[in-house]
Design a protein around this motif. Structure first.
Motif, PDB file in Angstrom:
ATOM      1  N   ASP A 198      -2.747  13.020  -4.071  1.00 47.98           N
ATOM      2  CA  ASP A 198      -2.126  14.323  -4.286  1.00 47.98           C
ATOM      3  C   ASP A 198      -1.160  14.590  -3.143  1.00 47.98           C
ATOM      4  N   LEU A 199       0.103  14.398  -3.436  1.00 47.21           N
ATOM      5  CA  LEU A 199       1.116  14.582  -2.388  1.00 47.21           C
ATOM      6  C   LEU A 199       1.975  15.803  -2.675  1.00 47.21           C
ATOM      7  N   GLY A 200       1.560  16.607  -3.640  1.00 47.65           N
ATOM      8  CA  GLY A 200       2.381  17.750  -4.005  1.00 47.65           C
ATOM      9  C   GLY A 200       3.638  17.297  -4.716  1.00 47.65           C
ATOM     10  N   ASP A 201       4.732  17.977  -4.495  1.00 45.87           N
ATOM     11  CA  ASP A 201       5.986  17.657  -5.160  1.00 45.87           C
ATOM     12  C   ASP A 201       6.694  16.519  -4.424  1.00 45.87           C
ATOM     13  N   ARG A 202       6.892  15.388  -5.163  1.00 43.85           N
ATOM     14  CA  ARG A 202       7.524  14.238  -4.502  1.00 43.85           C
ATOM     15  C   ARG A 202       9.015  14.161  -4.768  1.00 43.85           C
ATOM     16  N   SER A 203       9.507  15.130  -5.543  1.00 44.66           N
ATOM     17  CA  SER A 203      10.915  15.019  -5.922  1.00 44.66           C
ATOM     18  C   SER A 203      11.841  15.577  -4.843  1.00 44.66           C
ATOM     19  N   GLY A 204      11.281  16.282  -3.870  1.00 49.31           N
ATOM     20  CA  GLY A 204      12.110  16.898  -2.825  1.00 49.31           C
ATOM     21  C   GLY A 204      12.729  15.853  -1.906  1.00 49.31           C
ATOM     22  N   ASP A 205      13.525  16.317  -0.981  1.00 47.95           N
ATOM     23  CA  ASP A 205      14.251  15.406  -0.107  1.00 47.95           C
ATOM     24  C   ASP A 205      13.452  15.035   1.144  1.00 47.95           C
ATOM     25  N   GLU A 206      12.353  15.741   1.363  1.00 45.74           N
ATOM     26  CA  GLU A 206      11.625  15.481   2.614  1.00 45.74           C
ATOM     27  C   GLU A 206      11.008  14.083   2.620  1.00 45.74           C
ATOM     28  N   ASP A 207      10.689  13.624   3.796  1.00 46.96           N
ATOM     29  CA  ASP A 207      10.149  12.292   3.969  1.00 46.96           C
ATOM     30  C   ASP A 207       8.643  12.325   3.689  1.00 46.96           C
ATOM     31  N   VAL A 208       8.314  12.049   2.431  1.00 48.83           N
ATOM     32  CA  VAL A 208       6.917  12.136   2.014  1.00 48.83           C
ATOM     33  C   VAL A 208       6.037  11.181   2.807  1.00 48.83           C
ATOM     34  N   ARG A 209       6.634  10.035   3.147  1.00 46.65           N
ATOM     35  CA  ARG A 209       5.826   8.986   3.764  1.00 46.65           C
ATOM     36  C   ARG A 209       5.293   9.375   5.136  1.00 46.65           C
ATOM     37  N   SER A 210       5.893  10.410   5.743  1.00 47.33           N
ATOM     38  CA  SER A 210       5.404  10.766   7.069  1.00 47.33           C
ATOM     39  C   SER A 210       4.526  12.022   7.038  1.00 47.33           C
ATOM     40  N   ASN A 211       4.304  12.594   5.825  1.00 49.11           N
ATOM     41  CA  ASN A 211       3.448  13.776   5.867  1.00 49.11           C
ATOM     42  C   ASN A 211       1.982  13.378   5.949  1.00 49.11           C
ATOM     43  N   PRO A 212       1.147  14.249   6.540  1.00 47.12           N
ATOM     44  CA  PRO A 212      -0.245  13.875   6.872  1.00 47.12           C
ATOM     45  C   PRO A 212      -1.056  13.448   5.655  1.00 47.12           C
ATOM     46  N   ALA A 213      -0.814  14.085   4.505  1.00 50.23           N
ATOM     47  CA  ALA A 213      -1.564  13.725   3.301  1.00 50.23           C
ATOM     48  C   ALA A 213      -1.289  12.286   2.915  1.00 50.23           C
ATOM     49  N   PHE A 214      -0.014  11.889   3.006  1.00 58.13           N
ATOM     50  CA  PHE A 214       0.362  10.525   2.672  1.00 58.13           C
ATOM     51  C   PHE A 214      -0.335   9.540   3.598  1.00 58.13           C
TER      52      PHE A 214
ATOM     53  N   ILE B 195       0.840  -1.201   0.000  1.00 57.24           N
ATOM     54  CA  ILE B 195       0.000   0.000   0.000  1.00 57.24           C
ATOM     55  C   ILE B 195       0.876   1.252   0.000  1.00 57.24           C
ATOM     56  N   ASP B 196       1.927   1.240   0.827  1.00 57.20           N
ATOM     57  CA  ASP B 196       2.831   2.390   0.876  1.00 57.20           C
ATOM     58  C   ASP B 196       3.392   2.689  -0.492  1.00 57.20           C
ATOM     59  N   GLU B 197       3.849   1.604  -1.156  1.00 51.66           N
ATOM     60  CA  GLU B 197       4.459   1.752  -2.475  1.00 51.66           C
ATOM     61  C   GLU B 197       3.446   2.343  -3.457  1.00 51.66           C
ATOM     62  N   ALA B 198       2.216   1.824  -3.410  1.00 52.56           N
ATOM     63  CA  ALA B 198       1.170   2.279  -4.326  1.00 52.56           C
ATOM     64  C   ALA B 198       0.894   3.761  -4.139  1.00 52.56           C
ATOM     65  N   VAL B 199       0.771   4.179  -2.869  1.00 46.16           N
ATOM     66  CA  VAL B 199       0.436   5.575  -2.591  1.00 46.16           C
ATOM     67  C   VAL B 199       1.612   6.486  -2.912  1.00 46.16           C
ATOM     68  N   TYR B 200       2.823   5.999  -2.612  1.00 43.84           N
ATOM     69  CA  TYR B 200       4.016   6.814  -2.836  1.00 43.84           C
ATOM     70  C   TYR B 200       4.243   7.064  -4.322  1.00 43.84           C
ATOM     71  N   LEU B 201       4.041   6.038  -5.144  1.00 43.88           N
ATOM     72  CA  LEU B 201       4.391   6.149  -6.555  1.00 43.88           C
ATOM     73  C   LEU B 201       3.259   6.697  -7.425  1.00 43.88           C
ATOM     74  N   GLY B 202       2.034   6.270  -7.139  1.00 44.08           N
ATOM     75  CA  GLY B 202       0.965   6.518  -8.090  1.00 44.08           C
ATOM     76  C   GLY B 202       0.364   7.911  -8.012  1.00 44.08           C
ATOM     77  N   GLN B 203      -0.061   8.396  -9.177  1.00 41.80           N
ATOM     78  CA  GLN B 203      -0.913   9.590  -9.175  1.00 41.80           C
ATOM     79  C   GLN B 203      -2.328   9.170  -8.839  1.00 41.80           C
ATOM     80  N   ARG B 204      -2.647   7.934  -9.253  1.00 41.33           N
ATOM     81  CA  ARG B 204      -3.915   7.333  -8.860  1.00 41.33           C
ATOM     82  C   ARG B 204      -3.627   5.903  -8.420  1.00 41.33           C
ATOM     83  N   VAL B 205      -4.405   5.429  -7.479  1.00 41.93           N
ATOM     84  CA  VAL B 205      -4.272   4.045  -7.050  1.00 41.93           C
ATOM     85  C   VAL B 205      -5.579   3.331  -7.373  1.00 41.93           C
TER      86      VAL B 205
END
Lengths: 305, 302
Positions: free
Chosen positions: B241-257, B214-224
């Motif tokens: 919609d996770l905004g910009d995923r190319s940055g260095d921040e830990d996307v997996r811990s942001n509330p939207a994710f 599930i993590d992988e699906a949400v992290y990579l996909g524009q749609r799941v």
């Protein structure tokens, strides 16, 4: 970090380069064993290798010593006639080489086994590929092939002699027969055991049946086919010697039997010695060829072992 | 269910149904018909990254095989660029979980495999051009300098990089990825996920990515796209919609994710339980399902 490109990547992209760099570190020592060692350590390595070589040859040396000394000191005089010491055999071998007899017999044997072996390899690989590719052909031929495979080649020697005479044809035929089955069965097995995932991958690239065969199935089967070819090489010599003992005017098998019947016992042993050296040589060559063609596979085995 | 942006979606699945005849077995002498996919409709627009999640046996791989042209649907249509898929083609590339590298070929020779022979447009590459392309794409996946290595000399992550390079080398529009990172360790997987997003951003491919993570699906996909347990139906599509995923921040811990992750998790949770109760396992490529005898008995109760 072994190459400049990798170092550059480390600066720009930490993630992937870390994997690549780690891998390079991990593999380079493995690829160049012995590099970067102190002279003392290298000396120890050579000493160990030398020791291993002596230990490995030990049994052979003991056997040759027993052959040389045994007949003189251990055997009764009556046996000594039939079991001359090694140096007498080597002298006989020298004489046979000097007067050109051995070369004649060797050439006769070699040309027969090479012809039979060649015919067997070409026809068995071709038939094996066909049988493995067409399931219906396999179901049709397999029972018959099983019967022939389990019939000892030498049991058929009288038949070959009756039908083809005692000339070259019957000898080449029996060699071809004996060498045929190992190659055939290994070719079939090699094609059968191609990883289905590789076939799927190739299919997803839109390869035609012919391209699939040429680019995936054949290269993948080559190591198994060569195992069959090596086995065929050994058996082609074994069968030939036996065939030459039964009816021939030249060849190593003839040399051995004829020497025995003429009571030239040292010559007989010289012939036997030549046969075993020839067998070793052929096997060694074929193992080399086999290894060359299965580098990618044997390497996997040695790494995981 | 459709969200194509252009007039013709890049990929269009129209009411796809796929059944398999299960081979007769001892418990089930007549064999049985197994519906792997049932009435799937889905549009994917060009350049989109869509991930597909579903419990075991929900027909994810079957769907991918249909898209790759390795099998045909029993009803419905698979359209790519508005044309029905007739078979495998070089406009689509498949990346398999088990890498499927040719062990007798070096990394570079594996990458150039798809470039040999005439392409769909009749173009032929010379040996030099192929080597050049192989170097280029191995560089793209971060394996510059590893051209002459054989697959057995590479780690799992590196093998999968080579497989991705091989798929990209003949320049398909669509990448079909079948749980490509499932066999890798967590750290390598995360690295390759980031890499894949970068490659996607640079090449603009349309990517269909199958996963059970599930993590992988949400992290990579524009749609799941969430598939139901067997028979596979499209349960819901979740826009991410996770905004910009190319940055260095830990996307997996942001509330939207976390929110998206939870949504997909709850959609999948019931299906996974149902699939487990029915004992579903993977349908083999030849159409057999090892669990099918059990499915027939317990499936009725479910």
């Amino acid at each position: 970090m072994s190459t400049p490109t990798l170092t550059k990547e480390t600066e720009t992209r930490p993630g992937p380069a870390a994997t690549a760099g780690d891998a390079a570190k991990e593999w380079n020592p493995a690829l160049r064993p012995g590099s970067g060692k102190t002279p003392a350590a290298r000396l120890r390595l050579y000493a160990r290798q030398g020791g291993n070589a002596v230990w490995g040859a030990g049994a052979i040396i003991l056997f040759l010593l027993l052959w040389e000394l045994g007949p003189t000191y251990l055997a009764p005089a009556s046996t000594r006639v039939f079991l001359p010491p090694l140096h007498v055999v080597l002298e006989a071998l020298g004489t046979l080489i000097a007067n050109g007899q051995l070369q004649n017999h060797l050439a006769a044997s070699l040309s027969r086994s090479a012809s039979g072996f060649g015919i067997a390899v070409v026809s068995a690989v071709a038939l094996g590929l066909l049988v493995a590719w067409y399931g219906a052909l396999d179901r049709f031929l397999n029972p018959l092939l099983e019967v022939f495979r389990n019939t000892a080649a030498l049991a058929l020697l009288p038949v070959f002699t009756l039908l083809l005479g005692i000339g070259e044809t019957s000898k080449i035929s029996i060699v071809a027969y004996a060498a045929f089955f190992p190659v055939l069965l290994n070719t079939i097995a090699g094609v059968r055991t191609v990883d289905p995932l590789l076939i799927r991958a190739a299919r997803s690239l839109g390869l035609s049946n012919f391209q699939l065969f040429q680019k995936v199935i054949l290269p993948s089967a080559v190591p198994t086919i060569f195992t069959g070819i090596r086995m065929a090489g050994t058996s082609s010599i074994l069968v030939l010697i036996a065939a030459e003992m039964v009816g021939a005017k030249a060849g190593l098998g003839y040399l051995i039997v004829n020497s025995q019947m003429s009571f030239l016992i040292p010559d007989m042993y010289a012939g036997i010695l030549t046969v075993s050296l020839l067998g070793l040589l052929v096997n060694y060559l074929l193992v080399g060829v086999e290894r060359h063609f299965s580098r990618w596979r044997t390497a996997v085995g040695s790494r995981t072992a | 269910m459709t969200s194509g942006t252009g007039p013709i979606p890049k990929i269009s699945l129209q009411n796809i149904t796929k059944r398999f005849t299960v081979r007769p077995s001892k418990d089930n002498p007549d064999g049985a018909v197994l519906t792997a996919l049932d009435g799937i409709s889905l549009d994917v627009s060009a350049g989109e990254f869509i991930t597909l999640v579903g419990p075991s046996g929900s027909g994810k791989t079957t769907l991918l095989d249909l898209l790759a042209g390795l099998t045909k649907p029993d009803s419905g249509k698979v359209l790519v660029d508005g044309r029905e898929v007739a078979g495998p083609g070089r406009d689509r590339a498949v990346v398999f979980q088990q890498y499927a590298l040719f062990p007798w070929r070096t990394a570079a020779a594996n990458v150039s495999f798809g470039l040999e022979g005439a392409g769909s447009d009749g173009k032929r590459y010379t040996r030099k051009e192929r080597a050049e392309k192989a170097r280029e794409y191995l560089g793209l996946v971060g394996l510059g300098g590893f051209e002459d290595r054989y697959p057995h000399e590479l780690s799992g992550g590196m093998k999968q990089r080579v497989a991705i390079a091989r798929s990209l080398a003949y320049e398909p529009d669509i990448l079909l990825m079948d749980e490509p990172f499932a066999a890798l360790d967590a750290q390598t997987r995360e690295q390759l996920q980031t890499e894949l997003l970068r490659i996607w951003a640079t090449t603009g491919k349309t990517i269909i990515f199958i996963t059970h993570g599930i993590d992988e699906a949400v992290y990579l996909g524009q749609r799941v796209a969430v598939l139901s347990s067997r028979p596979g139906r499209l349960k819901e599509i979740v826009d991410i919609d996770l905004g910009d995923r190319s940055g260095d921040e830990d996307v997996r811990s942001n509330p939207a994710f976390v929110e998206h992750r939870h949504k997909v998790w709850s959609l999948l949770h019931d299906e996974v339980r149902r699939a487990q109760a029915a004992g579903h396992a993977k349908i083999q490529p030849d159409g057999t399902a090892p669990d099918e005898t059990r499915t027939i008995t317990t499936g009725k109760a479910a």
